[in-house]
Design an enzyme around this catalytic site. Structure first.
Site, PDB file in Angstrom:
ATOM      1  NE  ARG A 193     -43.489 100.513 -25.060  1.00  0.00           N
ATOM      2  CZ  ARG A 193     -43.585  99.614 -26.036  1.00  0.00           C
ATOM      3  NH1 ARG A 193     -42.587  99.450 -26.890  1.00  0.00           N
ATOM      4  NH2 ARG A 193     -44.669  98.886 -26.168  1.00  0.00           N
ATOM      5  CB  SER A 251     -47.815  98.421 -20.951  1.00  0.00           C
ATOM      6  OG  SER A 251     -48.201  97.568 -21.999  1.00  0.00           O
ATOM      7  CD  GLU A 264     -45.136 102.380 -21.484  1.00  0.00           C
ATOM      8  OE1 GLU A 264     -44.942 102.473 -22.686  1.00  0.00           O
ATOM      9  OE2 GLU A 264     -46.088 102.953 -20.912  1.00  0.00           O
TER      10      GLU A 264
END
Ligand code: EPU
Length: 362
Positions: free
Chosen positions: A168, A244, A350
């Protein structure tokens, strides 16, 4: 209007985000070509205004106060498929919807993005946070990113190594004020062999009893995501989320042992194997943030007024309408603090936070 682009004032941003939260952009524009992007940036520079690029709005939390300066939507469109022997190189403009690109690649029998079906948002955002799901991530097939460097106003083609992809993460994410992604080139395989590297996906494919073709993988991923409310569906009570809300923590072996020990000691699990965790590439251990959130006392479907935890996946925070970003962040803080108190692990958000000075969870 400046040059060929129209610049709006006081544009509500909530409707441009999947969370449906946040205030307005002081200025907004959505150029449809690279020249327009250049003009918009020049206009902002001339007025000494900060610029924020907004893609599909599916991974952002916008502050209730909104955003100062210019918010630039990305409306660059177009896809160019080029066959090169066993691979197809496809260059996709940043404003193309991600999921439609995946569908088209699978329909053409091209492998490389089939596990990434059903992800909301635009192609330009994919390399920024190295989008990944079900055992695949875009870093595996991105060969070039065309991006405008705001430090010198020039357009560069960055090869994979220059993108510095991580979990990520990428060079673009680490330096968000610098780069405007214009197009992404992927190298997809013509062998048509899908990637089946995620237990849950492998089991679901087996349960279907179908041959693991690209199309079967794509459809199976879509049905898994739907069951978790991770496909945007107007009829879904969890539809207003940013996916998320925390990344899965990568911890050292001894930190992981402490988590397992805490879970056993407090009677959350009967045996140490019941704490989900996976070996990470660098010798560390990946923990399941969703599991930590749930076991810290946030049941699926729990609510705090207009915001809450998704009823289908504890890692997604959702907005039920009429709420504020402040309320969502208060819940996120509560989640982080309780996970930390119970397991000694500090969850890291996130999504990208826009319009909050400093750490929004501080
Ligand atoms: N779990 C729970 N309760 C829940 C949800 C999950 O206990 O409510 C536990 C289970 O043990 C499960 C494990 O967490 O086995 C992992 O859950 P899941 O397979 O749903 O994946 P995830 O780790 O929560 C990540 C990505 C998702 C991606 C899925 C599938 C991150 C931050 N999230 O979620 O990506 O779709 O894997 O590959 O890495 C996103 O980034 O926004 C996103 C949705």
């Amino acid at each position: 209007v400046t040059g060929g682009i129209a610049i709006e004032r006081n544009t509500p941003l909530a409707p441009r985000t999947t969370l449906r939260l946040g205030g307005a952009a002081e200025h907004f524009c959505a150029p449809e070509d690279e020249a327009g992007v250049g003009e918009a940036l020049a206009w902002a520079d001339a007025h000494a205004l900060p610029v924020t690029v907004l893609g599909g709005g599916s991974n952002v939390v916008v502050s209730d106060a909104g955003l100062r300066g210019l918010v630039m939507g990305v409306n660059l469109r177009g896809t160019d498929w080029q066959e090169h022997g066993r691979v197809t190189r496809v260059t996709v403009s940043a404003g193309e919807p991600w999921d439609a690109f995946v569908a088209e690649a699978v329909a053409r029998g091209l492998a490389g993005v089939e596990c990434l079906a059903g992800i909301p948002g635009l192609v330009g955002a994919a390399p920024i946070q190295n989008v990944g799901a079900y055992g695949q991530e875009v870093a595996e097939c991105v060969v070039e990113v065309r991006a405008l460097d705001r430090t010198d106003g020039r357009v560069y083609s960055l090869a994979t190594e220059a993108c510095a992809f991580g979990y990520r993460d990428s060079a673009f994410k680490r330096d968000p004020a610098r780069w405007v992604v214009l197009a992404v080139t992927f190298e997809l395989r013509r062998d048509g062999a899908p990637k089946v590297a995620y237990d849950e996906l492998a089991r679901a494919l087996e349960a279907r009893g179908a041959a693991p073709t690209l199309a079967a993988v794509r459809e199976t991923v879509l049905s898994l995501r739907r069951a978790k409310s991770m496909v945007i569906d107007p009829a879904d009570e969890n539809r207003h989320s940013a996916g998320s809300f925390f990344v899965n923590p990568m911890v050292t072996l001894s930190e992981a042992e402490r988590v397992v020990e805490a879970a056993v000691r407090t009677g959350l699990v009967a045996c140490t194997d019941d704490v989900p965790r996976w070996p990470a590439p660098d010798g560390r251990v990946k923990l399941a943030a969703g599991w930590l959130v749930e076991r810290a006392g946030f049941a699926k479907g729990s609510r705090r007024g207009a915001v809450g935890v998704s009823s289908r996946h504890a890692l997604a925070l959702v907005h039920h309408g009429g709420g504020t970003s402040a309320a969502l962040l208060a819940l996120a803080r509560e989640v982080r603090d309780r996970v930390r108190a119970r397991f000694g692990v500090t969850l890291v958000p996130e999504p990208v936070f826009l319009g909050f000075g400093g750490d929004p969870l501080a």
